[in-house]
Each structure stands twice: as C-alpha cells, then as structure tokens.
Design an enzyme around this catalytic site. Structure first.
Site, mmCIF file in Angstrom:
data_model
loop_
_atom_site.group_PDB
_atom_site.id
_atom_site.type_symbol
_atom_site.label_atom_id
_atom_site.label_comp_id
_atom_site.label_asym_id
_atom_site.label_seq_id
_atom_site.Cartn_x
_atom_site.Cartn_y
_atom_site.Cartn_z
ATOM 1 N N ASP A 1 -15.482 -110.334 -50.437
ATOM 2 C CA ASP A 1 -14.042 -110.599 -50.264
ATOM 3 C C ASP A 1 -13.851 -111.734 -49.246
ATOM 4 O OD1 ASP A 1 -11.321 -110.535 -50.579
ATOM 5 O OD2 ASP A 1 -11.025 -108.519 -49.778
ATOM 6 N N LEU B 1 -11.948 -118.980 -52.808
ATOM 7 C CA LEU B 1 -12.364 -120.354 -52.502
ATOM 8 C C LEU B 1 -11.177 -121.230 -52.090
ATOM 9 C CD1 LEU B 1 -15.081 -121.077 -55.239
ATOM 10 C CD2 LEU B 1 -15.418 -120.528 -52.820
ATOM 11 N N ASN C 1 -7.215 -106.501 -45.715
ATOM 12 C CA ASN C 1 -6.584 -105.558 -46.627
ATOM 13 C C ASN C 1 -7.504 -105.315 -47.819
ATOM 14 O OD1 ASN C 1 -4.694 -103.932 -47.852
ATOM 15 N ND2 ASN C 1 -3.626 -105.622 -48.835
HETATM 16 ZN ZN LIG Z 1 -8.018 -107.610 -52.897
#
Ligand SMILES: [Zn+2]
Lengths: 432, 312
Positions: free
Chosen positions: A309, A68, A282
C-alpha cells in the site's frame, strides 16, 4: 544477451529449493541447473556473470498494491521514482491503484501508465483500473476496455464500493471480462476517524475508527463473492475480525483472497504516540491483538499476500494537524526487510514469505511468476545477512513519509532483475 | 521552585510539583483582580498572541484579561480573520507570527495535537487553550484550583465527571489532573458518550448516575452540545435531562458539602438544573474568576518567573 546467475540458493517455493545456477537468455529463464549437475562448460563463456554465492535467488517480488501517483500527483511520486523504489526493494512488478488524476477508469490512462513504465523499464507495472467511473460509486467503469488496454484488476481503492448492489454487479461483470476485483473494505458510516478506536485514540482525543468499520465490509464482500461465485480480493487487512472472517470463508470454499501490509504486522496504534502523522494510514494501525492475528493469518495462509500500500505524500501533506494530514506511508523499500523480520522471529518460513511476496500475488492477478525455464527472467537476489540502517532520505521514492526511517534491518535485495536486465544493484547505485 | 517548561500543552506533561507551583502562583496573583487598579507591570514589554482558530469567547477573554492585568500586550486572532482560511498551513501561520517576536502563543484549535505540532516547530512558548477532543489544560488547572480553594485539598476526594466524556477535552484533562493530584475520578454518561479504554486513563466508569452523584465530593458537569443529537448520541434533550442531567431530584441526594462545577457555557435545564447551577453547591462563577488568576500564573511562569521584584 545472456546472464549466468551463479552459485546461489535458488528458492521457488513451488518448484525448487537448493543451490543452483540459472541461465538467462533473451530475457527469459533458459535453464535452472542444480549444483553438481552438468558442468560449467554448459554455460556460455561470454554471459554476464552474477555472483550469487551467499545470496538467495527467488522469483521477482510482486507488490499488488502501490500508489504511483502519476498522472496527476507527480509532486508525490512518479512512475519513474516509484518503479525505481520498487526495484530497490526487490520488486520486479507492482500493481498501481487508480486513484490518480485523472482517475484510471479508462483505456487511455491505462495505456499511458504502461507506456511510461515500459519506457523506463525499472519494474513491470500492472495497472488496476477503477470499479466505478471517477471512483464515484455510481456507474461501472469499462472493465472490458481496461482489460484490453492491460489492466489486471479493478478497485476503487482509497475508498470502498459502498453500494452493495454496485459491488455485486462489479463482481458479476468482472467474471465475464476475466479481471480481478480488489476491495478496499471500509464502512464509511463507522469510519471517519483519524486512527484506530481504542485507548490511544481516547488518550489523544482523536476520533477513532473501530475494527468493525473494516470487518463489516469484509463480511459483506465475502457474502457477495459467494452470491456471485466470483473471486474477491480483500486489500490491506488490518483487523483480527477480518482475518477470522476470511479464514472461515476459505474453509467454506468461498473464493476470497487477501493481502496485508508490512506496517500491520510490524506496528500498532501506539506508534501514533504524539500525533506522528507518519503513523497515520487507512485502515489505521490497530492493537497488538490485531497485529498478532494478521501474523497468524499470514502463517496459516488465510492472508495470501504481503502488499505495501505504498502511499507517497509530499511533506506538505503530512506536516499538518493529525486529523488533516493525508493517510498512508511509503513501503516499497522496506517491505522485504520487514517481512524478513517475521522469518527471523520464527513466525513465517522463508518459503512462506517468498510465496506471499511473489507467487501468491502473481496468481491473484493471473500473471506468471517463478524460476522455471521459459518464464520471463524476473528475479530477485536477496542478501539475508546484510545489515543496514534505512534512511528514507537516501531512498528512491520521491516521498519520505515512513515510520521506519532510521530502523536497522537485516536482509535486503542485493540485485533485482527484470526481463533479464539488472535494474538494481545495492552496491552500485549508478546508472543502471 | 524554578519553572523550566517551555510549553503548557497538556496535564500529562506537568508534574505534581509543577501543578502545585502553578496553584501557589495563581493564588498569589488572584488578589490583583480585587484591586481598584487591576494591573501590575510585571510583563510590560511582553507580547502574547491569542491564536483562536475555533470559536470561543470566554476562554479567549479570560486569557486576554490575564495578559492585560500583567501589562503584557495581547493580540487576539480569530478564525475568520486568520490566513488559515486562505490556505496557509498552521505551521506557516505560526512561523509568521513568531517572526514578529511575541513571547507566548496561546492556541485554540479544533484539531487534537495542533498545539503539539506548533510547539515542535516554534521556539516561543505555546499554551494550549483547547485542542479538539484532546486537552484543555488551563480549564483543568482552574477547576482543580477552585476545588483546592473550596476544599483545602484535592488528594483523597471523589470526583465525578458527567456527560459527553468521549468528545470532551475538559473531561480528559480533568481525569489526568485530578488523578495525578490524588483524587479518585469516576465518569458517567450514556454509553454512546463513553470512549473506548477510558479506564486506561485512570478513570472509573460509575455503575449508574445515582452512584456518580451521591458519592461525589466534586461533581463536574459537561456541556451537552445540541448538534451531537444528530450524530445519534442521544434522542432528545428532555430525555438527556431526565436520564443524565443533574436535576432537582438528584440534587437532593448529593453530599451536603459537594461542589458543583461546570466549564460553561451551561445549558440550563439540560445537563444542569437551574437550582444546581445557582444553588449553594455551585462554584461555577468561582471557576471563571480563578480562570483569570490561573492564566496570569502561567504567563508569569512562562515569561521567566524571575521578576518577583516587579510585582508591587
Ligand atoms: Zn485502500
């Protein structure tokens, strides 16, 4: 304050699947009444009616891996814009990772996040604190204080806990406190590249990150989970070898759980194409064989949860040389539609997808979730047949960094309800 | 043939016909460098910016001389003096340069894809003078030009590229170029220096050094960067020279008419023995000479190529 969710197909993967009405009272589910049982007179005449005909009514979606960015990186995202994006994506709760500035390794940062999220009310926010002070990998953060302040887990996400002894102690200590440990698995000595190592990185001349950079750490954490008899949750699984290691660990009754992100079951390293930094994250996008293994892992329950993510960045973080550009993409507003593609393609049942996006992540962070009388009325209503084109520029997130801009989807959140309050309506974006 | 490309970013985006056209143009312009007054007015009034954000002397000088022989005004900007180090983004730096109305931007950058990023964001022509480990198209073009000049053809030749393939933009561009022009390209070197999926670029991995050396019509040696020793790619220079260098013993087994190329600068006694670098097979200095003509050709074509009448 009452709400009558009328005429939908109610699906709680562990409780019920069929046409039913739901009555919400005082922010909680008061009744789930299957169609044909009882009669309309049982419902209060002055309740707010939500017409759920042709909609799928499921437990509020939970995204256990979100950035966030607040405090510290408000130019990328704020708790307000991030939770509005969550609501628009059908999520009623998100876990926010601690790599803010300051790092969430303390009671005070956790309390700030909860206060801000509570004031706004678009989605529940469950903070994840740091494993190590300052994410520096040297000293355990105060898990007890973090938990008391409201954190549901700890993670050094963004980077691995490289020191195996620190990870061991973190697991042991977390067991005593009763907080979940989430591991970003990356062997740094093997990482350090800008994309997946393979034919595409070779063609583009970019340093590669091999699958082993992830799976070595997954295997280590499985071993440490067994050693410490403590559950470990593996974040953002991207490789075939990680899926296989987790499958074997589960077969051996080791308490490991795992999540993957929609981009790992949707895209491959080919998406990097001509240095598109919206395909840089990543762990990196992998090969087709890895993508298939991730889908198979979701299908057979090896991977418990779909988590986005969600990693918002400003234009300046991405409009750079590929190896200089920031990692990550936003995901809250596309995750459900991308998940529904797996259902459409026959890889997952609707029930499996709903579990992976609600009940399973909730269970990992020890939160209630379901369409059962007495539970908070966190409910997502999905229009499975809605066709739309996703435009990042029209989204609620502050950021636009997504490879899915312009994609056409079928199926999206129609209403999102948190604690009995409608926080998103796809056909009325004004002032909710 | 009419030149239509705005940029020269990599070999992959050039057609066989375009590459032949570049050679033809370069061979035609080569003679200018042999004149007592090595300058033609062809690109008078054109401005060429050489944005070199990674240290380089020979490539920059080659581009600079090429510009000056065609009477273009060239301005070289080096890493240390550029505002990149002051925190300006690459796109901002380039847009500022573009606002001064140059015609061509030549860019050398340590990040793969940086010239592509610039080409997408600029209206002027961008020439890639080397980007990270990705591409060095002008080097591959001058290498192919040198082979064509000495062998009369490229099609059907066996080319061996030896050394650190993984970290070499020269290797990538030469694999793409020689393969496109009909040669069979093999690569050789220690497995630590062999990138994943190299076969998918069209190269064959030679079974051993002797095969790579003895069957080749063209041997391209790559510079071994000594700092790579620290990244565990090879134990010592001495062992590299013995195992993968073109040493005196291997030199005796090459084809009588084989050509030896090296993009320079060479490490004598490491990847190449002095006998190989200075002997009759070596065309290393021809490469340097052709580099100027080749870059003149690109400037000429990118600047419009319609000023034939002015080449006097
Ligand atoms: Zn991560």
């Amino acid at each position: 304050m009452q709400m009558w969710i009328k005429g939908g197909r109610v699906l709680d993967p562990e409780e019920f699947d069929g046409p039913a009405d739901i009555l919400v009272e005082d922010g909680r589910i008061a009744r789930v009444q299957p169609a044909g049982q009882g009669n309309e007179a049982d419902f209060p005449p002055d309740a707010e009616v939500i017409d759920a005909r042709d909609l799928l009514v499921v437990p509020g979606l939970v995204d256990m891996h979100v950035h966030l960015r607040q405090p510290g990186y408000e130019y990328k995202e704020t708790i307000e814009t991030g939770t509005r994006a969550a609501a628009a994506g059908g999520f009623t709760a998100v876990c926010c990772m601690p790599n803010t500035s300051p790092v969430n390794d303390s009671e005070s940062v956790t309390r700030f996040i909860l206060q801000e999220a509570g004031r706004l009310g678009y989605a529940r926010v469950y903070p994840v604190g740091a494993v190590s002070v300052g994410l520096e990998g040297r000293q355990l953060a105060e898990f007890g204080d973090l938990k008391a302040a409201g954190a549901v887990g700890v993670s050094d996400d963004g980077q691995p806990v490289s020191d195996a002894q620190l990870m061991r102690r973190a697991l042991e200590y977390a067991r005593g406190i009763g907080i979940c440990v989430i591991s970003h698995c990356e062997e740094m000595a093997l990482a350090g590249g800008a994309m997946n190592e393979g034919a595409v990185s070779t063609r583009l001349g970019l340093a590669g990150i091999p699958n082993a950079a992830e799976s070595i750490m997954v295997m280590r954490d499985i071993a440490l989970s067994e050693l410490t008899s403590t559950p470990v949750h593996i974040a953002h699984v991207s490789t075939r070898q990680s899926v296989e290691a987790i499958r074997a660990a589960k077969a051996a009754s080791i308490a490991v759980t795992a999540e993957t992100a929609p981009h790992y079951f949707t895209l491959t390293h080919e998406a990097v194409n001509a240095y598109d930094t919206h395909a840089k994250m990543n762990p990196p996008l992998r090969t087709e064989a890895d993508r298939q293994a991730v889908i198979a892992g979701l299908a057979d329950g090896t991977i418990d949860a779909v988590a986005t993510d969600h990693a918002p960045h400003g234009v300046l973080d991405k409009e750079l040389e590929f190896d200089q550009a920031a990692n990550g993409i936003i995901g809250l507003e596309t995750a459900l539609s991308l998940g529904l593609r797996l259902v459409e393609a026959g890889h997952l049942s609707l029930r499996q997808l709903v579990s992976a996006m609600s009940k399973n992540p909730a269970r990992i962070i020890k939160k209630t979730c379901g369409l059962v009388p007495g539970l908070p009325a966190d409910i997502t209503l999905i229009d499975l047949s809605a066709r739309y084109t996703y435009h990042a520029a029209d989204g609620y997130s502050k950021a636009r960094n997504t490879p899915f801009d312009g994609w056409q989807f079928k199926g999206r959140a129609r209403y999102t309800i948190v604690g009995g309050q409608k926080v998103f309506d796809s056909q009325n974006h004004a002032n909710l | 043939m009419q030149w239509t490309k705005k940029d020269v970013l990599d070999i992959e985006s050039l057609s066989v016909d375009e590459i032949e056209f570049i050679f033809e143009t370069a061979f035609g312009l080569k003679e200018i460098s042999e004149r007592p007054i090595k300058k033609v007015p062809t690109l008078r009034g054109q401005t060429i910016v050489l944005l070199f954000l990674e240290p380089s002397t020979r490539t920059r000088v080659s581009f600079d001389i090429a510009a000056k022989r065609l009477s273009a005004d060239s301005i070289a900007i080096a890493a240390a003096s550029s505002s990149i180090v002051k925190g300006e983004t690459l796109i901002d730096t380039a847009k500022n340069l573009q606002a001064m109305k140059p015609d061509i931007l030549v860019v050398r950058h340590s990040s793969a894809g940086a010239p592509h990023l610039l080409a997408r964001n600029l209206d002027i022509s961008v020439v890639n003078a080397g980007d990270g480990m990705h591409a060095h198209p002008t080097q591959a073009l001058l290498d192919m030009m040198t082979v064509k000049e000495n062998k009369g053809r490229i099609d059907g030749l066996k080319v061996s590229i030896i050394g650190d393939i993984a970290h070499s933009r020269v290797a990538r561009s030469n694999i793409a170029g020689f393969t496109k022009m009909g040669a069979r390209v093999s690569v050789a070197g220690p497995p630590t220096m062999m990138p994943a999926g190299i076969e998918q670029l069209g190269a064959y991995v030679a079974p051993d050094m002797d095969a790579a050396v003895s069957e080749a019509d063209v041997i391209i040696l790559l510079r071994i960067q000594k700092e790579r020793q620290r990244r565990f790619l090879f134990p010592t220079e001495r062992e590299y020279a013995a195992s993968y260098g073109l040493n005196a013993a291997r030199l005796r087994r090459i084809k009588p008419d084989a050509l030896i190329l090296h993009p320079g600068p060479i490490n004598r006694g490491v990847e190449i023995a002095p006998e190989a670098a200075d002997g009759p097979h070596s065309v290393i200095l021809d490469q340097v000479t052709n580099g100027v003509a080749l870059r003149m050709a690109l400037f000429y074509l990118l600047a419009g190529g319609v000023r034939d009448a002015n080449v006097d």
